[in-house]
Design an enzyme around this catalytic site. Structure first.
Site, PDB file in Angstrom:
ATOM      1  CG  LEU A  70      -1.976  -1.056   1.382  1.00 31.00           C
ATOM      2  CD1 LEU A  70      -2.725  -0.898   2.703  1.00 31.00           C
ATOM      3  CD2 LEU A  70      -2.948  -1.018   0.214  1.00 31.00           C
ATOM      4  CG  ASP A  71       0.737   4.182  -3.148  1.00 29.34           C
ATOM      5  OD1 ASP A  71       1.525   3.279  -3.487  1.00 29.34           O
ATOM      6  OD2 ASP A  71       0.027   4.816  -3.958  1.00 29.34           O
ATOM      7  CG  PHE A  72       4.028   7.398   3.134  1.00 28.67           C
ATOM      8  CD1 PHE A  72       4.491   6.939   4.354  1.00 28.67           C
ATOM      9  CD2 PHE A  72       3.741   8.752   2.989  1.00 28.67           C
ATOM     10  CE1 PHE A  72       4.661   7.808   5.426  1.00 28.67           C
ATOM     11  CE2 PHE A  72       3.917   9.626   4.054  1.00 28.67           C
ATOM     12  CZ  PHE A  72       4.379   9.158   5.271  1.00 28.67           C
ATOM     13  CB  SER A  73      -0.526   8.935   1.189  1.00 25.14           C
ATOM     14  OG  SER A  73       0.670   9.672   1.209  1.00 25.14           O
ATOM     15  CB  THR A  74      -2.935   3.915   0.517  1.00 29.97           C
ATOM     16  OG1 THR A  74      -2.720   4.664  -0.680  1.00 29.97           O
ATOM     17  CG2 THR A  74      -4.225   3.137   0.399  1.00 29.97           C
TER      18      THR A  74
END
Length: 306
Positions: A70-74
């Site tokens: 998962l992306d850092f911001s997700t």
């Protein structure tokens, strides 16, 4: 419901599912999955080591085998395999694209078409200053674009901090880097708080509004199906004010899983049963290339994403 606007900490790990083979956690929106950098004090890897030191495997690079990324911001559901055999079973599901994932998101503007398939090939952006980004085929600097598809379903129309916003469910049918963010931006409805794909303009919300809500992995003998609580509700973020709801989240997810079950049955019927099915499976295994086996082994040794 507890607010999710608090910063992450080593102690704030939310476990959604735990068995002998897998742990699924609800990843915070402001934390990396793993890092070898000394200055990274908050990662999911460190949270897991803190809560479950006896489950860490020192033979792996990060101590834990993350089944996807998962992306850092997700935020949202993130699956971790606890042994090599479990990692192998999950890897096969991701490789065969039998995993079902669905994300909740708030998009800028009111999306006109309530159900649609976003079908844009995505490649790396080679433009100076944007090499950390992806882009759609045909845009300037787009290198090696590959086909990818996302199913979009509108759940609610409303306002976020006074601006028109649409709450949607996004189902990626492929697993390209930043796929959901790029696809939503491509139709003129970027994700609220996506600093990168708004070129730094959308910096007022406290987070990027993208949340991995549903994760279904068809493992045998028992499927793994987990949901991570919806953070895009007024009780958590009062700036979000829904006004009209074409469909509910529960009914939409139920229909999605029912569709998955139908497709699974069709695949099973197409393969044939009994001895014929075994022969087909054996043939498929033989057709795996050396490259696929090498990638699989690397994934088992360390970790991998979809």
């Amino acid at each position: 419901m507890m607010s999710t606007q608090q910063p992450p900490s080593i102690d704030s790990l939310r476990v959604l599912h735990r068995s002998d083979d897998y742990i699924v956690v609800d990843k915070h929106w402001d934390i990396r999955i793993d890092s070898k950098m000394w200055y990274e004090k908050q990662t999911v890897q460190l949270q897991l080591q803190h809560h479950f030191p006896h489950l860490a495997d020192p033979s792996t690079y990060y101590g834990f085998r993350f089944c996807h990324q998962l992306d850092f911001s997700t935020s949202g559901a993130l699956c971790v395999a606890l042994n090599k055999a479990a990692a192998g079973r999950a890897y096969r599901c991701f490789k065969d694209r039998t995993v079902t994932k669905a994300y909740l998101s708030l998009l800028r503007g009111w999306v006109e078409h309530e159900t649609q398939t976003l079908d844009f090939s995505i490649g790396k952006n080679s433009t100076e200053g944007k090499t950390h980004m992806m882009c759609i085929e045909g845009s300037e600097g787009c290198e090696n674009p590959k086909p990818c598809q996302t199913e979009l379903t509108v759940l609610e129309y409303g306002l976020y901090d006074g601006d028109p916003v649409t709450k949607v469910l996004l189902q990626p049918l492929t697993g390209r880097t930043h796929q959901l963010r790029v696809h939503c931006s491509a139709i003129g409805h970027p994700i609220v708080g996506d600093f990168t794909y708004s070129l730094g303009a959308d910096d007022s919300p406290y987070r990027m509004m993208l949340h991995a809500y549903l994760l279904h992995i068809p493992l045998e003998p028992q499927h793994l199906c987990v949901t991570a609580e919806d953070p895009f509700v007024p009780a958590v973020d009062p700036k979000w004010a829904p006004q009209r709801s074409p469909r509910t989240l529960a009914a939409t997810v139920e229909a999605l899983l029912e569709h998955r079950k139908t497709k699974e049955s069709e695949r099973g019927g197409g393969r044939g049963g009994g001895e014929r099915g075994k022969q087909n499976k054996h043939r498929k295994a033989q057709e795996d290339s050396e490259e696929q086996r090498r990638v699989c082994q690397e994934w088992l040794n360390e970790w991998a994403g979809d």
